[in-house]
Write an enzyme that holds these catalytic residues in place. Structure first.
Site, PDB file in Angstrom:
ATOM      1  N   SER A  15       0.849  -1.200   0.000  1.00  0.00           N
ATOM      2  CA  SER A  15       0.000   0.000   0.000  1.00  0.00           C
ATOM      3  C   SER A  15       0.878   1.243   0.000  1.00  0.00           C
ATOM      4  O   SER A  15       2.059   1.193   0.339  1.00  0.00           O
ATOM      5  CB  SER A  15      -0.919  -0.005   1.222  1.00  0.00           C
ATOM      6  OG  SER A  15      -0.146  -0.030   2.405  1.00  0.00           O
ATOM      7  N   CYS A  16       0.282   2.363  -0.414  1.00  0.00           N
ATOM      8  CA  CYS A  16       1.004   3.628  -0.457  1.00  0.00           C
ATOM      9  C   CYS A  16       1.457   4.014   0.941  1.00  0.00           C
ATOM     10  O   CYS A  16       0.743   3.732   1.905  1.00  0.00           O
ATOM     11  CB  CYS A  16       0.113   4.728  -1.038  1.00  0.00           C
ATOM     12  SG  CYS A  16       0.144   4.698  -2.831  1.00  0.00           S
ATOM     13  N   PRO A  17       2.629   4.575   1.036  1.00  0.00           N
ATOM     14  CA  PRO A  17       3.495   5.121  -0.001  1.00  0.00           C
ATOM     15  C   PRO A  17       4.564   4.151  -0.501  1.00  0.00           C
ATOM     16  O   PRO A  17       5.443   4.540  -1.265  1.00  0.00           O
ATOM     17  CB  PRO A  17       4.163   6.295   0.708  1.00  0.00           C
ATOM     18  CG  PRO A  17       4.364   5.788   2.093  1.00  0.00           C
ATOM     19  CD  PRO A  17       3.111   4.948   2.373  1.00  0.00           C
ATOM     20  N   CYS A  42      -1.729  -0.898  -6.217  1.00  0.00           N
ATOM     21  CA  CYS A  42      -2.101   0.233  -5.356  1.00  0.00           C
ATOM     22  C   CYS A  42      -2.735   1.315  -6.226  1.00  0.00           C
ATOM     23  O   CYS A  42      -2.074   1.857  -7.108  1.00  0.00           O
ATOM     24  CB  CYS A  42      -0.858   0.767  -4.654  1.00  0.00           C
ATOM     25  SG  CYS A  42      -1.158   2.254  -3.692  1.00  0.00           S
TER      26      CYS A  42
END
Length: 103
Positions: A15-17, A42
């Site tokens: 997942s981000c970042p 993502c």
């Protein structure tokens, strides 16, 4: 026409970042002109990865492709990295694998 050898970075499930961070780390580890193909699912990466990588001096070689939820980006490592990379002073890790193409 033959496709040049490239490095592959599989970031599905991150997942981000983290997709952006790992992409920039991998590009930083390559030699100028080498190619990196990034796979991620993502949703935010669709904008973040190309924006951050090109801002750092790397070339997005083609429009991102999408197969289901997975997006693929192909970059050529820039001659000079612009700005200070977030992980520039950290030890290097191998986040990617070398992919040989056959003609």
């Amino acid at each position: 026409m033959t496709t040049p050898d490239y490095y592959a970075l599989d970031l599905r499930g991150e997942s981000c970042p983290y997709p952006v961070i790992h992409t920039l780390e991998a590009l930083h580890d390559l030699q100028p002109g080498e190619i990196l193909q990034v796979h991620t699912d993502c949703p935010q990466a669709y904008r973040n990865i190309p924006d951050d990588a090109t801002a750092a001096g790397h070339e997005l070689m083609a429009d991102p492709s999408r197969e289901g939820a997975v997006m693929t980006f192909t970059f050529r490592r820039g001659e000079k990295i612009l700005g200070k990379h977030l992980t520039q002073d950290k030890p290097r890790r191998s986040w990617f694998s070398r992919t040989k193409t056959t003609s």
